[in-house]
Motif scaffolding. Structure first.
Motif, PDB file in Angstrom:
ATOM      1  N   VAL A  78      45.851   2.965  22.386  1.00  0.00           N
ATOM      2  CA  VAL A  78      45.162   2.664  21.122  1.00  0.00           C
ATOM      3  C   VAL A  78      44.819   3.946  20.364  1.00  0.00           C
ATOM      4  O   VAL A  78      45.245   4.141  19.228  1.00  0.00           O
ATOM      5  CB  VAL A  78      43.875   1.849  21.389  1.00  0.00           C
ATOM      6  CG1 VAL A  78      43.073   1.674  20.096  1.00  0.00           C
ATOM      7  CG2 VAL A  78      44.231   0.485  21.972  1.00  0.00           C
ATOM      8  N   VAL A  79      44.045   4.840  20.989  1.00  0.00           N
ATOM      9  CA  VAL A  79      43.480   5.970  20.252  1.00  0.00           C
ATOM     10  C   VAL A  79      44.501   7.037  19.877  1.00  0.00           C
ATOM     11  O   VAL A  79      44.256   7.830  18.964  1.00  0.00           O
ATOM     12  CB  VAL A  79      42.315   6.621  21.020  1.00  0.00           C
ATOM     13  CG1 VAL A  79      41.214   5.607  21.256  1.00  0.00           C
ATOM     14  CG2 VAL A  79      42.785   7.244  22.332  1.00  0.00           C
ATOM     15  N   GLN A  80      45.639   7.079  20.544  1.00  0.00           N
ATOM     16  CA  GLN A  80      46.654   8.067  20.192  1.00  0.00           C
ATOM     17  C   GLN A  80      47.608   7.583  19.114  1.00  0.00           C
ATOM     18  O   GLN A  80      48.446   8.349  18.639  1.00  0.00           O
ATOM     19  CB  GLN A  80      47.437   8.493  21.433  1.00  0.00           C
ATOM     20  CG  GLN A  80      46.610   9.274  22.435  1.00  0.00           C
ATOM     21  CD  GLN A  80      47.434   9.872  23.553  1.00  0.00           C
ATOM     22  OE1 GLN A  80      48.656   9.866  23.524  1.00  0.00           O
ATOM     23  NE2 GLN A  80      46.772  10.404  24.548  1.00  0.00           N
ATOM     24  N   HIS A  81      47.439   6.323  18.706  1.00  0.00           N
ATOM     25  CA  HIS A  81      48.364   5.765  17.716  1.00  0.00           C
ATOM     26  C   HIS A  81      47.669   5.027  16.574  1.00  0.00           C
ATOM     27  O   HIS A  81      48.305   4.736  15.565  1.00  0.00           O
ATOM     28  CB  HIS A  81      49.353   4.814  18.400  1.00  0.00           C
ATOM     29  CG  HIS A  81      50.151   5.464  19.487  1.00  0.00           C
ATOM     30  ND1 HIS A  81      51.198   6.314  19.240  1.00  0.00           N
ATOM     31  CD2 HIS A  81      50.023   5.404  20.841  1.00  0.00           C
ATOM     32  CE1 HIS A  81      51.703   6.751  20.380  1.00  0.00           C
ATOM     33  NE2 HIS A  81      51.019   6.219  21.367  1.00  0.00           N
ATOM     34  N   GLN A  82      46.388   4.718  16.739  1.00  0.00           N
ATOM     35  CA  GLN A  82      45.666   3.977  15.711  1.00  0.00           C
ATOM     36  C   GLN A  82      44.409   4.729  15.292  1.00  0.00           C
ATOM     37  O   GLN A  82      43.727   5.307  16.142  1.00  0.00           O
ATOM     38  CB  GLN A  82      45.264   2.593  16.230  1.00  0.00           C
ATOM     39  CG  GLN A  82      46.419   1.721  16.672  1.00  0.00           C
ATOM     40  CD  GLN A  82      45.946   0.401  17.256  1.00  0.00           C
ATOM     41  OE1 GLN A  82      44.896  -0.120  16.874  1.00  0.00           O
ATOM     42  NE2 GLN A  82      46.706  -0.148  18.183  1.00  0.00           N
ATOM     43  N   ALA A  83      44.112   4.717  14.017  1.00  0.00           N
ATOM     44  CA  ALA A  83      42.896   5.362  13.528  1.00  0.00           C
ATOM     45  C   ALA A  83      41.679   4.525  13.892  1.00  0.00           C
ATOM     46  O   ALA A  83      41.630   3.335  13.595  1.00  0.00           O
ATOM     47  CB  ALA A  83      42.971   5.554  12.020  1.00  0.00           C
ATOM     48  N   ILE A  84      40.707   5.144  14.543  1.00  0.00           N
ATOM     49  CA  ILE A  84      39.439   4.479  14.818  1.00  0.00           C
ATOM     50  C   ILE A  84      38.614   4.473  13.531  1.00  0.00           C
ATOM     51  O   ILE A  84      38.565   5.486  12.816  1.00  0.00           O
ATOM     52  CB  ILE A  84      38.664   5.219  15.925  1.00  0.00           C
ATOM     53  CG1 ILE A  84      39.492   5.277  17.208  1.00  0.00           C
ATOM     54  CG2 ILE A  84      37.320   4.540  16.188  1.00  0.00           C
ATOM     55  CD1 ILE A  84      39.792   3.963  17.844  1.00  0.00           C
ATOM     56  N   PRO A  85      37.970   3.366  13.182  1.00  0.00           N
ATOM     57  CA  PRO A  85      37.178   3.328  11.939  1.00  0.00           C
ATOM     58  C   PRO A  85      36.093   4.404  11.915  1.00  0.00           C
ATOM     59  O   PRO A  85      35.450   4.682  12.930  1.00  0.00           O
ATOM     60  CB  PRO A  85      36.558   1.921  11.971  1.00  0.00           C
ATOM     61  CG  PRO A  85      37.481   1.112  12.820  1.00  0.00           C
ATOM     62  CD  PRO A  85      37.990   2.053  13.861  1.00  0.00           C
ATOM     63  N   VAL A  86      35.919   4.998  10.740  1.00  0.00           N
ATOM     64  CA  VAL A  86      34.883   6.010  10.532  1.00  0.00           C
ATOM     65  C   VAL A  86      33.561   5.305  10.254  1.00  0.00           C
ATOM     66  O   VAL A  86      33.511   4.307   9.528  1.00  0.00           O
ATOM     67  CB  VAL A  86      35.261   6.931   9.352  1.00  0.00           C
ATOM     68  CG1 VAL A  86      34.144   7.924   9.061  1.00  0.00           C
ATOM     69  CG2 VAL A  86      36.562   7.674   9.663  1.00  0.00           C
ATOM     70  N   LYS A  87      32.492   5.799  10.829  1.00  0.00           N
ATOM     71  CA  LYS A  87      31.174   5.167  10.676  1.00  0.00           C
ATOM     72  C   LYS A  87      30.642   5.370   9.248  1.00  0.00           C
ATOM     73  O   LYS A  87      31.011   6.321   8.537  1.00  0.00           O
ATOM     74  CB  LYS A  87      30.191   5.765  11.674  1.00  0.00           C
ATOM     75  CG  LYS A  87      30.594   5.583  13.130  1.00  0.00           C
ATOM     76  CD  LYS A  87      30.170   4.243  13.692  1.00  0.00           C
ATOM     77  CE  LYS A  87      28.729   4.265  14.103  1.00  0.00           C
ATOM     78  NZ  LYS A  87      28.330   3.056  14.862  1.00  0.00           N
ATOM     79  N   ASP A  88      29.752   4.485   8.846  1.00  0.00           N
ATOM     80  CA  ASP A  88      29.165   4.541   7.508  1.00  0.00           C
ATOM     81  C   ASP A  88      28.429   5.865   7.280  1.00  0.00           C
ATOM     82  O   ASP A  88      27.655   6.302   8.132  1.00  0.00           O
ATOM     83  CB  ASP A  88      28.182   3.390   7.311  1.00  0.00           C
ATOM     84  CG  ASP A  88      28.873   2.045   7.189  1.00  0.00           C
ATOM     85  OD1 ASP A  88      30.089   2.020   6.922  1.00  0.00           O
ATOM     86  OD2 ASP A  88      28.199   1.011   7.367  1.00  0.00           O
ATOM     87  N   GLY A  89      28.676   6.449   6.129  1.00  0.00           N
ATOM     88  CA  GLY A  89      27.955   7.650   5.728  1.00  0.00           C
ATOM     89  C   GLY A  89      28.563   8.956   6.186  1.00  0.00           C
ATOM     90  O   GLY A  89      28.106  10.036   5.784  1.00  0.00           O
ATOM     91  N   VAL A  90      29.591   8.890   7.026  1.00  0.00           N
ATOM     92  CA  VAL A  90      30.179  10.110   7.590  1.00  0.00           C
ATOM     93  C   VAL A  90      30.757  11.013   6.505  1.00  0.00           C
ATOM     94  O   VAL A  90      30.433  12.207   6.416  1.00  0.00           O
ATOM     95  CB  VAL A  90      31.269   9.768   8.629  1.00  0.00           C
ATOM     96  CG1 VAL A  90      32.076  11.012   8.990  1.00  0.00           C
ATOM     97  CG2 VAL A  90      30.645   9.174   9.871  1.00  0.00           C
TER      98      VAL A  90
END
Length: 215
Positions: A78-90
């Protein structure tokens, strides 16, 4: 503002990783016909690989090797091929810190290669002047070593560094490094001991930005 640097945790703070990671671990347990110990899992948040293995070894014993392999294979897929959502306000906070000329670093328990990939896929790499990871220190969070190393690499005095964390273990590390610490809880709420530190506890990085602008 007289801060010399801003140092961020990554998983659960910059990226909404912790829920993804826990769900994958739960699936790995099911595939391997092993129990999912939720409280044990939550206790590993913020720790480096060595700390995680020590805790899981007590819970899973000789089954840990096959469980860890199943978990790691699924997680990396998952993490090497898909972007993890960025948290609010980052993004807003990072942009503002850059506009103030404050160097920014990441201090994450994640190993270097995976941390770099996560930040790249999420489009955050360009914001950071330094990346310090769990595989580069002898003692992981809650020990302050990783924060002190990150500050050293930026030639910053820890007393004049901002630190941003979600987990209790991370906060213990940042506070022990004598940094001005903000906690934005994710999966785990601050325990009574950590609340007693007297650091700022807020609901999002939006709140952090509002607070910093008022200083």
């Amino acid at each position: 503002m007289n801060y010399q640097a801003a140092i961020f945790d990554m998983d659960g703070l910059l990226l909404d990783t912790e829920r993804v990671c826990m769900q994958i671990f739960k699936e790995a347990c099911e595939v391997q016909n092993l129990p999912f110990h939720e409280q044990v899992y939550l206790s590993i948040i913020g720790r480096n690989a060595a700390g995680i293995e020590a805790i899981f070894r007590k819970a899973y014993g000789d089954d840990l090797k096959r469980l860890h392999q199943e978990w790691r294979t699924r997680y990396n897929a998952v993490v090497q091929h898909q972007a993890i959502p960025v948290k609010d306000g980052v993004i807003e906070l990072l942009e503002w810190l850059k506009s103030q000329g404050i160097p920014i670093a990441v201090a994450t328990s994640t190993v270097n290669e995976i941390a770099k990939k996560k930040l790249e896929l999420a489009g955050l790499s360009e914001y950071f002047d330094n990346l310090t990871t769990g595989c580069e220190v002898t003692h992981g969070k809650p020990d302050p070593e990783i924060y002190l190393l990150a500050a050293q690499r930026l030639s910053a005095n820890p007393l004049q560094c901002l630190a941003f964390e979600d987990s209790n273990n991370g906060v213990r590390a940042a506070v022990a490094a004598n940094m001005v610490t903000y906690q934005i809880p994710d999966l785990v709420e601050p325990c009574e001991e950590v609340r007693g530190f007297g650091h700022a506890i807020v609901t999002s990085l939006h709140d952090v930005l509002l607070h910093l602008k008022q200083i």
